[in-house]
Scaffold this motif. Structure first.
Motif, PDB file in Angstrom:
ATOM      1  N   TRP A  43       0.836  -1.203   0.000  1.00  0.00           N
ATOM      2  CA  TRP A  43       0.000   0.000   0.000  1.00  0.00           C
ATOM      3  C   TRP A  43       0.870   1.253   0.000  1.00  0.00           C
ATOM      4  O   TRP A  43       0.589   2.214  -0.711  1.00  0.00           O
ATOM      5  N   GLU A  44       1.954   1.238   0.783  1.00  0.00           N
ATOM      6  CA  GLU A  44       2.860   2.393   0.814  1.00  0.00           C
ATOM      7  C   GLU A  44       3.504   2.619  -0.552  1.00  0.00           C
ATOM      8  O   GLU A  44       3.589   3.754  -1.018  1.00  0.00           O
ATOM      9  N   ARG A  45       3.938   1.548  -1.215  1.00  0.00           N
ATOM     10  CA  ARG A  45       4.522   1.688  -2.553  1.00  0.00           C
ATOM     11  C   ARG A  45       3.504   2.241  -3.536  1.00  0.00           C
ATOM     12  O   ARG A  45       3.809   3.102  -4.362  1.00  0.00           O
ATOM     13  N   ARG A  51       3.063   5.963  -2.995  1.00  0.00           N
ATOM     14  CA  ARG A  51       4.210   6.729  -3.508  1.00  0.00           C
ATOM     15  C   ARG A  51       4.137   6.863  -5.014  1.00  0.00           C
ATOM     16  O   ARG A  51       4.428   7.915  -5.576  1.00  0.00           O
TER      17      ARG A  51
END
Length: 55
Positions: A40-42, A45
């Motif tokens: 989810w973080e990738r 970004r």
């Protein structure tokens, strides 16, 4: 008044170690949740990188 020669007890010194509870059936494991959070973080970004600067 003193008690007989019993050893003094230290709270929590029972020798047992904490084991996390097993997940409920059908619930994602901790490893899967950690992996999903990283994905989810990738994703977020990448979305931020694609957005054009607002004017």
């Amino acid at each position: 008044m003193t008690t007989s020669g019993l050893p003094r007890r230290n709270p929590g010194a029972s020798g047992r170690t904490y084991t996390p509870p097993e997940p409920r059936p059908g619930a994602p494991s901790r490893a899967l949740r950690v992996r999903a959070a990283g994905g989810w973080e990738r994703f977020m970004r990448r979305v931020e990188a694609r957005q054009e600067p607002e004017e």
